[in-house]
Enzyme design. Structure first.
Site, short mmCIF file in Angstrom:
data_model
loop_
_atom_site.label_atom_id
_atom_site.label_comp_id
_atom_site.label_asym_id
_atom_site.label_seq_id
_atom_site.Cartn_x
_atom_site.Cartn_y
_atom_site.Cartn_z
N SER A 124 -16.59 2.71 -50.05
CA SER A 124 -16.21 1.98 -51.27
C SER A 124 -16.77 2.51 -52.59
O SER A 124 -16.39 2.00 -53.64
CB SER A 124 -16.59 0.51 -51.13
OG SER A 124 -15.64 -0.13 -50.35
N LYS A 166 -20.80 -3.66 -60.23
CA LYS A 166 -19.89 -4.30 -59.27
C LYS A 166 -20.36 -5.73 -59.03
O LYS A 166 -21.57 -5.97 -58.92
CB LYS A 166 -19.91 -3.49 -57.97
CG LYS A 166 -18.96 -3.99 -56.89
CD LYS A 166 -19.04 -3.08 -55.66
CE LYS A 166 -18.06 -3.47 -54.58
NZ LYS A 166 -18.10 -2.53 -53.43
N SER A 191 -13.67 -0.53 -52.21
CA SER A 191 -13.68 -1.82 -52.88
C SER A 191 -14.27 -1.78 -54.30
O SER A 191 -14.06 -2.71 -55.06
CB SER A 191 -14.48 -2.81 -52.04
OG SER A 191 -15.84 -2.40 -51.95
N1 GLN Z 1 -12.53 -0.16 -46.91
C1 GLN Z 1 -13.59 -0.40 -46.00
C2 GLN Z 1 -13.55 -1.84 -45.58
O1 GLN Z 1 -12.67 -2.51 -45.98
C3 GLN Z 1 -14.91 -0.07 -46.64
C4 GLN Z 1 -15.32 -1.06 -47.67
C5 GLN Z 1 -16.64 -0.75 -48.28
O2 GLN Z 1 -17.14 0.37 -48.22
N2 GLN Z 1 -17.25 -1.77 -48.86
O3 GLN Z 1 -14.36 -2.31 -44.86
#
Ligand code: GLN
Length: 486
Positions: A177, A78, A153
């Site tokens: 994420s 990532k 994400s």
């Molecule tokens: N979807 C959640 C957010 O937007 C979690 C994102 C993540 O785990 N990086 O904060």
């Protein structure tokens, strides 16, 4: 070589001389060349660096030198993981062109184990989002249905593994994420206990919640990669000084006597019927093999979302202050003075969701508001953790759906709050610092993957992997492959 070979099997064949690292790498590079124009999982493919690493593995083998446990295994990262001399953007324009001078700890551990880093994969900008639609660069498609999102994400990480563009990948999980995109793409994703994997060299989103973990096609691969990247790191002050467990030994196929909690709060309300039944089948599979299902309650579950969306933006607003157009990445052109340079660089460099989080976080931390928002959210966080502490007196693991629905279509979540709800089942785990895994447990009638989530006691990743392995064998996807890439 088949692109669907597991990471474990790839490493074994390379160690035995049945396969070369260069051949394994070429298999994936060819596939990336054929499919990634459509899927858009990669932000950067490092064919030169990857080839050099693969050649080195093959040389070592020929010379009879010892090989690491991941020798020759092609892995994607990532783009929030810092990589030496390899552009790292967090999918943000503000870091465009930034080539870090060092590798983060988890990346360094992968390289030391012989892994071949194929490239950097797409994500939501600074890991903020649930669909990868917030990337400043491209929209990654779900290989099971290209009209749908791969989740987020870590959507590039999940899509690349699901489509067979690499053996495995690393993602990060602040509120879901790793687990949510794993569920959407039919792969395994594990978020370890907070502090298990070093955050050094991980671009920070919310420092008290962020963790690195693997996304893989099998539970066995997840165990292998997690045991490789975890461990104490003096460079991260929140790193846990705990022995590294041999997680691959945990996959015994046995769950007899395991007490699995089924929390009522995760099975009621707005959850898709097909998701609910698939997770119930996963529960039944554990029960048939001797696990005991125990109804439990986690009464503060509904407060996880509001608490998370104060804590995470508050920490993000502080972490993102370092992007000023001077220290990293791009500086805006034509600034009149220093303040103007900051304003223009941040104004042009950050996307709308990142700006929204900065505003939310700054607001919550304003003097006079701190007690009403940040402090209150931290108190709720303690209550959520207490719910879990009580549950651990009766159960060894907790089983829930990973997400309320399968993957949604691009543009389907029109308001930010709608998007935030996609993580409703994964947030509490981060607030409590617990390990959590998502494992595929079936397909919808539309042919979309469904994920079951297991949450565990602090440091007990082994039990999660053991139970997930049983679910994988009983109700997993087996040889079913995503349509778009079959
Ligand atoms: N979807 C959640 C957010 O937007 C979690 C994102 C993540 O785990 N990086 O904060």
């Amino acid at each position: 070589m088949s692109e669907w070979l597991t990471a474990q099997e790839t490493a074994r064949q390379i160690a035995q001389g049945e396969l070369t690292a260069v051949r394994a790498l070429d298999t994936y590079l060819t596939r990336i060349g054929n499919l990634d124009r459509q899927l858009a999982a990669f932000l950067a493919v490092d064919s030169t660096g990857a080839r050099a690493a693969a050649v080195e593995v093959d040389r070592k083998r020929k010379a009879g030198e010892p090989l690491g446990p991941l020798a020759g295994v092609p892995i994607a990262l990532k783009d929030v993981l810092v990589t030496k001399d390899l552009e790292t953007t967090a999918a943000s324009k503000i870091l465009e062109g930034w080539k870090p001078p060092y590798d983060g700890t988890a990346v360094g551990k992968l390289r030391a184990a012989g892994a071949v880093i194929v490239g950097k994969v797409n994500c939501d900008e600074f890991a903020m989002g649930s669909s990868t639609e917030n990337s400043a660069y491209k929209k990654t498609r779900n290989p099971w249905d290209i009209s749908r999102v791969p989740g987020g994400s870590s959507g590039g990480s999940s899509a690349a593994v699901a489509a067979g563009l690499c053996s495995a990948s690393l993602g990060t999980d602040t509120g879901g994420s790793i687990r949510q995109p794993a569920a959407f793409c039919g792969v395994v994703g594990i978020k370890p206990t907070y502090g298990r994997v070093s955050r050094w060299g991980v671009i920070a989103f919310a420092s008290s919640l962020d963790q690195v973990g693997p996304l893989t096609r099998t539970v066995g691969d997840a165990a292998l990669i997690l045991e490789t990247i975890c461990g104490f790191d003096p460079k991260d002050s929140t790193s846990l000084d705990q022995p590294v467990p041999k997680l691959t030994d945990a996959l015994t196929g046995e769950v007899k006597g395991l007490r699995v909690g089924i929390p009522a709060e995760y099975f009621s309300g707005a959850i898709d019927d097909e998701v609910r039944s698939a997770v119930q089948r996963a529960a039944a599979a554990l029960q048939e093999r001797g696990a005991e299902l125990i109804d439990i309650s986690l009464p503060h579950t509904e407060l996880a979302l509001p608490a998370y969306y104060v804590v995470a933006p508050a920490e993000a607003s502080s972490n993102l202050a370092r992007y000023d157009g001077i220290r990293f990445g791009k500086a805006a052109k034509g600034a009149r003075d220093l303040l103007d340079l900051y304003q223009r660089s941040r104004g042009e460099g950050f996307g709308p969701e990142v700006k929204r989080r900065i505003m939310l976080g700054t607001y919550a931390l304003r003097s006079g508001y701190y007690d009403a928002y940040y402090k209150k959210a931290q108190q709720i966080r303690a209550l959520i953790k207490r719910d879990f502490d009580k549950a651990w007196q009766h159960v060894d693991a907790i089983l829930t759906p990973t997400t309320p629905t399968a993957a949604f279509r691009f543009g389907a979540k029109s308001s930010p709050v709608d998007m935030y709800l996609a993580d409703i089942f994964t947030l509490a785990c981060n607030l409590a610092g617990l390990p959590g895994i998502s494992v595929p447990c079936g397909l919808t009638t539309d042919g979309l993957p469904i994920g079951a989530q297991l949450m565990g006691k602090p440091l007990d990743e082994a039990t999660l992997l053991r139970a997930a392995h049983v679910i994988e064998k009983a109700v997993g996807l087996g040889d079913k492959r995503p349509k778009a890439v079959a």
